[in-house]
Structure formats: structure tokens, C-alpha cells
Design an enzyme around this catalytic site. Structure first.
Site: not given
Ligand code: APR
Length: 249
Positions: A108, A123, A152, A192-193, A219-221, A238
Site C-alpha cells: 500500500d 510482496h 497494455c 500487525g502480522t 498486535n491486537i491479538e 499499532a
Molecule cells: N494493530 C496491530 N495489529 C493489528 C491491527 C491493528 N490495528 N488490526 C489487525 N491486526 C493484526 C491481526 O490480529 C493479525 O494478526 O494484524 C494481523 C493481520 O494478519 P493478516 O490479515 O494475515 O495479514 P498479514 O500477516 O500481513 O498477511 C500476510 O498474506 O494474503 C497474503 O500477501 C498477503 O501480505 C499478505 C500476507
């Protein structure tokens, strides 16, 4: 009376200030407060759309099916999304020399919009598209998506956004730069992953294994990292926690 989270935030700020080479690893969660949905979980994209639309072979065979959804779930959000305090907080930590680089799974461009300079897009990106026939590259312009599937302007071949589809390799330069960063780190701020998607999710494990790096997670969880490699877990949004960390820097 400071609560446990406040104490942990103070501890995290101290560890960041003491680190020799700290980097950040971000996922979709950092952009949720910018209005961009995550991929997984009840509010995630994959709860409404099938990930097949982002499979490279499916895209090539059924572009008329994939493209409208790609526009809807990525470009339409992306056009209006703005960085939030978490993105700005990381840019400030970079300016202060505390965070050296960012490895992001996000496409993004919000880290760069917030002012971060050293960002590795593991990515890929929404910013540019490539023709799958003549391989000409194009900067994103809404005009390119007026008629879908996007074609194109030079040869009318199928245009593909330069982000990584499922069954597609990680961009070579981003992979090399990310691994070069990982072998140097003594601290990673993981934000946030879920830590679900390979090979990106291996990076924090690699840092822990090769350098015994400190892992601070926001992370929120809990994620797949939390009970395995995380040293300091900051449970919360975050965009709320980064500014609090900066208060102690
Ligand atoms: N602040 C912090 N963490 C947050 C928030 C927030 N406001 N909102 C959600 N989260 C957390 C969720 O709890 C979750 O653990 O962010 C995480 C998002 O996880 P995914 O949706 O699985 O995203 P991500 O880990 O980035 O996915 C990885 O998967 O689909 C592919 O290519 C895509 O880059 C992406 C990859």
C-alpha cells in the site's frame, strides 16, 4: 498507576534505544487504522473473497474475473488511504536513527507516504503494473483501470499489478535486501502480522536463530510468533502503541 502494558512499552522503548541494528517487519494490521482491511480474521478480505483471484495462473486464465475484484479490494481502498500514527511513528524512529530499515508485506506504499526511506516491499507494490506480453512497465494511473481487464496501452496485452500473486516468486531485490538486513539485526519490531505466509514469516525466526535478536511484537491479538519467538508482546492497536513508545524515546 502504570499498568502492565505501560511497563512493557517502557521496556520496549529502552530495548529500542539500546539496540545496535533494529528493523521493523510489518503486515496488514499496521494499515487497518488507515481503513485497509486485513487478509485474515472475521473482517479479513479472505472471509469475503476467494484467494484464488490472486493466484497467478487463475489471473492469466480468467483476468475478467480477477481484475474487477483486484480493483475493488486494492486500488479502490488504496486511492484514499492515508498513513496513520503507526506509519508516522516508524518514520520518526528512522529519522532518529533507531529503526534502520522496514521490511513490509504490505503493497500500500503507506510507509513511504509517511516519510520512511528504507522500505523493502517483500510482496511488491500497487504503484506499478507490467504488461504480461511486452513487459513494458507503467506507473499506476486510474485511467489504466477504466476498462477491465486492464490492458497494455502499447500492445493491448494483459496488465498485471507488480505485487506478488500466490504461486509467484518474491521480487529478487526485495528478497536480497531483506535478508541482508536480517543478518545484521539485534532487534525486530514485528507489527500487525499473523505470521502465516511463507517465505515472509520465516524472517523473524531467521533473526532469532542467527543473531538471537530481540523480538518486540505489536498486535491486537496473539500471532503465530507470540508464543514461539516474541520477547515483549504489546497487545493493542499499532496506531495507539507506536506514539506511546515514542514518548519514551
Ligand atoms: N494493530 C496491530 N495489529 C493489528 C491491527 C491493528 N490495528 N488490526 C489487525 N491486526 C493484526 C491481526 O490480529 C493479525 O494478526 O494484524 C494481523 C493481520 O494478519 P493478516 O490479515 O494475515 O495479514 P498479514 O500477516 O500481513 O498477511 C500476510 O498474506 O494474503 C497474503 O500477501 C498477503 O501480505 C499478505 C500476507
Amino acid at each position: 498507576m502504570p499498568n502492565n502494558l505501560d511497563n512493557l512499552i517502557k521496556k520496549a522503548a529502552k530495548a529500542l534505544k539500546r539496540a545496535n541494528y533494529a528493523i521493523t517487519f510489518t503486515g496488514a494490521g499496521i494499515s487497518v487504522e488507515s481503513g485497509i482491511p486485513p487478509f485474515r480474521g472475521p473482517t479479513g478480505l479472505w472471509s469475503k473473497y476467494s484467494p484464488t483471484i490472486l493466484d497467478l495462473y487463475h489471473f492469466k486464465d480468467f483476468p475478467e474475473e480477477s481484475w474487477p475484484t483486484i480493483k475493488e479490494i486494492f486500488y479502490d481502498y488504496w486511492e484514499t488511504a492515508k498513513p496513520n500514527p503507526a506509519h508516522y511513528g516508524l518514520a520518526e524512529l528512522e529519522t532518529k536513527g533507531i529503526i534502520k530499515e522496514i521490511i513490509t508485506q504490505n503493497i500500500d506504499n503507506l510507509h513511504q507516504k509517511a516519510g520512511s526511506k528504507r522500505v523493502h516491499e517483500f510482496h511488491g507494490t500497487l504503484k506499478t503494473l507490467t504488461c504480461m506480453e511486452c513487459y513494458h512497465n507503467f506507473k499506476y494511473d486510474p485511467i489504466l483501470l477504466k476498462k477491465l481487464p486492464a490492458s497494455c496501452p502499447d500492445c493491448h496485452g494483459l496488465l498485471k499489478p507488480n505485487f506478488v500473486f500466490f504461486s509467484e516468486a518474491i521480487p529478487e531485490q526485495a528478497k536480497i535486501s531483506s535478508i541482508e538486513a536480517i543478518v545484521k539485526v539485534d532487534l525486530i519490531l514485528v507489527i500487525g502480522t499473523l505470521g502465516e505466509v511463507m517465505p515472509a514469516c520465516q524472517l523473524p525466526y531467521l533473526a532469532k536463530k542467527t543473531n538471537n535478536a530481540t523480538i518486540i511484537e505489536i498486535n491486537i491479538e496473539e500471532s503465530n510468533f507470540t508464543r514461539k519467538i516474541t520477547d515483549i508482546f504489546l497487545k493493542g492497536k499499532a496506531g495507539e502503541i507506536l506514539p506511546k513508545i515514542l514518548n519514551f524515546i
